[in-house]
Design a protein around this motif. Structure first.
Motif, PDB file in Angstrom:
ATOM      1  N   LEU A 148       0.826  -1.213   0.000  1.00 46.40           N
ATOM      2  CA  LEU A 148       0.000   0.000   0.000  1.00 46.40           C
ATOM      3  C   LEU A 148       0.862   1.265   0.000  1.00 46.40           C
ATOM      4  CD1 LEU A 148      -2.823  -0.938   2.546  1.00 46.40           C
ATOM      5  CD2 LEU A 148      -2.794  -1.224   0.057  1.00 46.40           C
ATOM      6  N   SER A 149       2.075   1.159   0.550  1.00 47.82           N
ATOM      7  CA  SER A 149       2.985   2.305   0.573  1.00 47.82           C
ATOM      8  C   SER A 149       4.416   1.814   0.558  1.00 47.82           C
ATOM      9  CB  SER A 149       2.746   3.165   1.822  1.00 47.82           C
ATOM     10  OG  SER A 149       3.728   4.186   1.924  1.00 47.82           O
ATOM     11  N   PRO A 150       5.239   2.286  -0.370  1.00 48.47           N
ATOM     12  CA  PRO A 150       6.653   1.930  -0.338  1.00 48.47           C
ATOM     13  C   PRO A 150       7.319   2.604   0.860  1.00 48.47           C
ATOM     14  CG  PRO A 150       6.277   3.633  -1.958  1.00 48.47           C
ATOM     15  CD  PRO A 150       4.918   3.227  -1.455  1.00 48.47           C
ATOM     16  N   LEU A 151       8.574   2.307   1.078  1.00 46.97           N
ATOM     17  CA  LEU A 151       9.302   2.896   2.195  1.00 46.97           C
ATOM     18  C   LEU A 151       9.308   4.415   2.058  1.00 46.97           C
ATOM     19  CD1 LEU A 151      10.704   1.456   4.564  1.00 46.97           C
ATOM     20  CD2 LEU A 151      12.869   1.848   3.394  1.00 46.97           C
ATOM     21  N   SER A 152       8.870   5.106   3.113  1.00 47.70           N
ATOM     22  CA  SER A 152       8.702   6.561   3.027  1.00 47.70           C
ATOM     23  C   SER A 152       8.907   7.196   4.390  1.00 47.70           C
ATOM     24  CB  SER A 152       7.296   6.893   2.510  1.00 47.70           C
ATOM     25  OG  SER A 152       7.062   8.295   2.551  1.00 47.70           O
ATOM     26  N   ARG A 153       9.351   8.426   4.378  1.00 48.69           N
ATOM     27  CA  ARG A 153       9.416   9.218   5.594  1.00 48.69           C
ATOM     28  C   ARG A 153       8.377  10.342   5.578  1.00 48.69           C
ATOM     29  NH1 ARG A 153      14.646   9.780   3.690  1.00 48.69           N
ATOM     30  NH2 ARG A 153      15.365   8.811   5.624  1.00 48.69           N
TER      31      ARG A 153
END
Length: 588
Positions: A148-153
């Motif tokens: 649902l979401s790639p690695l993110s800050r």
């Protein structure tokens, strides 16, 4: 003192989250054993140690006393192992801003009543990691798994993904979900800038604290062959087994997987096996209301690890088994210790071929400390060797007249104890031949107190060097041959003057008088960590002059001998250790 013996990731953590299981004692896990090459071809090894208290919460790095022993074996998991000098082991704490956490959450219908709790827990954990400068990804698990979401800050991006979670009837592709969560970590690593480092501390500082958190209340039933296939749920075409997940790694570094199983239908056996195999922990829980606290506890792990790194000796690379033993004392009479063994393929530096080192010393005749001798021997072999893990042959010249005859065998024993593959050979009366040197990468030829006498041996060594092998010529009379029957200059790069029993007006031989030998300050691998050391040598050392290196080759003096001089008399220094690289060496 109470001792708790836990072996690496084999401990099963059962949180007291509404269960009747008592909390385990203080525990520790060795994680993320990894290796890398430095700017100058150095080989570094690193690992993390996670320490938890009786409730499973991370003990902050800096609390308590941690001791590490690092050992390596080139002889398989059974050893023998070489212990790395503790002075070479650097310790640090993980950096929170480098934390990467991949979340993989089961969204099966049975969790419908807990969905809001799960979302709140996911958001809290994500906020904690992102606020510290780390990154989070989110993978949804159902009949199919999808990211649902790639690695993110970016908090908004992650929150949008969390809001998009929903429950539905169906099956559970849990193993696919774990694999996809891991892929978010791997993709981020492949897109990252390749960092460089010059020492063990920099290697430690660049390490990323990665982890996967998997939450489910069920068991895997749809990751292999898409057992429950439909056009609506086709899967991604990649079968995933539990064994596959145990092999997941990034740059040969195993990613810790933390598994959380809710209720009796969760496959706690498989989940705990997965956690144990990867250096993670399994949490079995009964109370859904504890989800947020448990996940928050796991999120703390990434910023609480003790981190160790060390530079390995040059010959220690290639296919290795690494054993790390840890001891943690919390200061309250609690001691925990354990060991982890991991197989690694370590990078090896590119080496030149045909190098020769000449050492005009009987090492046991000097007052050099044993540690200095051992390091000088190892680093000399490492430098001349054309390969990363050399097979070394020690040859003792039969023309030694029993003068320090034990020196050669003592050096051989030192080398074997350091983990090298080495053999010993007493020279035949007519010398050694090329056939005697076959199968070796380095030959150490030694006559402790006399010049060599067999041209057969010299020619065999010369051919061995020409063919790319490394050669060490060692002994305080090694710059000439007995009776000057042949010249040793092609190997030693030294033009013999005299045997050094008289120098600068002083008699120096067999304990009468002494030389001062100084190791140079040159940035040379043979001298690494030994630069500038001075020791006494109470025996003769050949007087010789360095010759000009052949075109395309290079030679340099790494150590010099002088004598104490009274009055205004001045005497020059003379070469003691010479390093020679022949013209146009080829690289392996």
């Amino acid at each position: 003192m109470r001792r708790y013996h836990l072996i690496s990731a084999s401990a099963l953590f059962m949180a007291a989250c509404g269960t009747e299981t008592a909390p385990v004692p203080v525990g520790a896990l060795t994680q993320a054993i990894r290796a890398g090459a430095g700017q100058e071809g150095e080989v570094f090894l690193g690992a993390d140690l996670l320490v938890t208290d009786t409730g499973g919460a991370a003990v902050p790095c800096g609390v308590g006393d941690v001791q590490f022993t690092v050992e390596v074996s080139r002889n398989g998991v059974e050893g023998p192992y070489q212990v790395i000098d503790s002075a070479r082991v650097y310790r640090a704490c993980s950096s929170p801003n480098q934390g990467q956490l991949a979340l993989a959450f089961d969204n099966s219908q049975s969790l419908e009543n807990e969905l809001d709790t799960i979302k709140a827990a996911a958001l809290r954990v994500s906020d904690t990691v992102i606020e510290r400068g780390g990154q989070v990804s989110l993978t949804r698990i159902s009949t199919n798994a999808n990211v649902l979401s790639p690695l993110s800050r970016e908090r908004d991006s992650v929150q949008t993904a969390i809001d998009g979670m929903f429950t539905s009837n169906g099956w559970s592709a849990i193993y696919d979900g774990v694999r996809m969560a891991h892929q978010t970590l791997g993709l981020a690593e492949s897109d990252a800038k390749v960092d460089s480092f010059g020492d063990a501390s920099a290697f430690c500082d660049l390490g990323r604290a990665r982890g996967i958190v998997v939450f489910t209340d069920g068991a895997e039933n749809n990751s292999s062959h898409q057992q429950h296939w439909s056009e609506e749920y086709p899967g991604d075409g990649i079968d995933t087994s539990l064994e596959d997940l145990m092999q997941l790694n990034i740059a040969a570094t195993t990613t810790p997987i933390y598994t959380v199983g809710l209720g009796p239908k969760a496959d706690h056996a498989a989940l705990s096996s997965l956690a144990n195999a990867t250096g993670g922990r399994h949490v079995a829980m009964e109370d859904p209301g504890a989800i947020e606290d448990v996940l928050s506890m796991l999120a703390e792990y990434g910023e609480s690890t003790h981190r160790i790194c060390t530079e390995l000796p040059d010959h220690v690379c290639g296919s290795l088994d690494v054993r790390i033993h840890h001891q943690f004392n919390d200061g309250n009479d609690n001691l925990i210790e354990g060991s982890t063994i991991r197989h690694l393929e370590l990078p090896c530096p590119v080496r030149a071929r045909g190098r020769v080192a000449t050492m005009l010393l009987t090492l046991d005749a000097s007052d050099m400390q044993a540690e200095t001798v051992n390091r000088l021997v190892a680093q000399t072999i490492n430098w001349v060797s054309p390969v990363d893990a050399p097979r070394v042959l020690f040859v003792r010249d039969d023309f030694h007249h029993d003068e320090f005859a034990h020196d050669t065998s003592k050096l051989y024993d030192t080398l074997v104890a350091a983990g090298y593959a080495a053999s010993f050979l007493d020279e035949a009366s007519d010398g050694v031949g090329t056939e005697d040197l076959e199968g070796y990468d380095v030959v150490w030829f030694s006559n402790p107190g006399y010049p060599m006498d067999d041209i057969k041996s010299f020619n065999a060594l010369l051919r061995f060097s020409d063919a790319g092998g490394g050669v060490v010529m060692q002994g305080d009379d090694m710059s000439w041959s007995f009776g000057h029957s042949f010249s040793t200059e092609p190997l030693t790069q030294l033009k013999h003057v005299d045997n050094g029993t008289e120098y600068c007006g002083q008699t120096i031989d067999n304990g009468r008088g002494s030389y001062n030998v100084s190791l140079g300050d040159l940035p040379h691998p043979i001298l690494a960590g030994l630069e500038g050391q001075v020791f006494s040598y109470p025996d003769d050392i050949d007087t010789a002059k360095l010759v000009a290196a052949p075109a395309g080759g290079s030679n340099e003096v790494l150590a010099w001998a002088t004598v104490p001089v009274k009055g205004n008399k001045k005497c020059g220094s003379k070469p003691v250790i010479v390093a020679y690289t022949p013209p146009n060496p080829s690289a392996l």
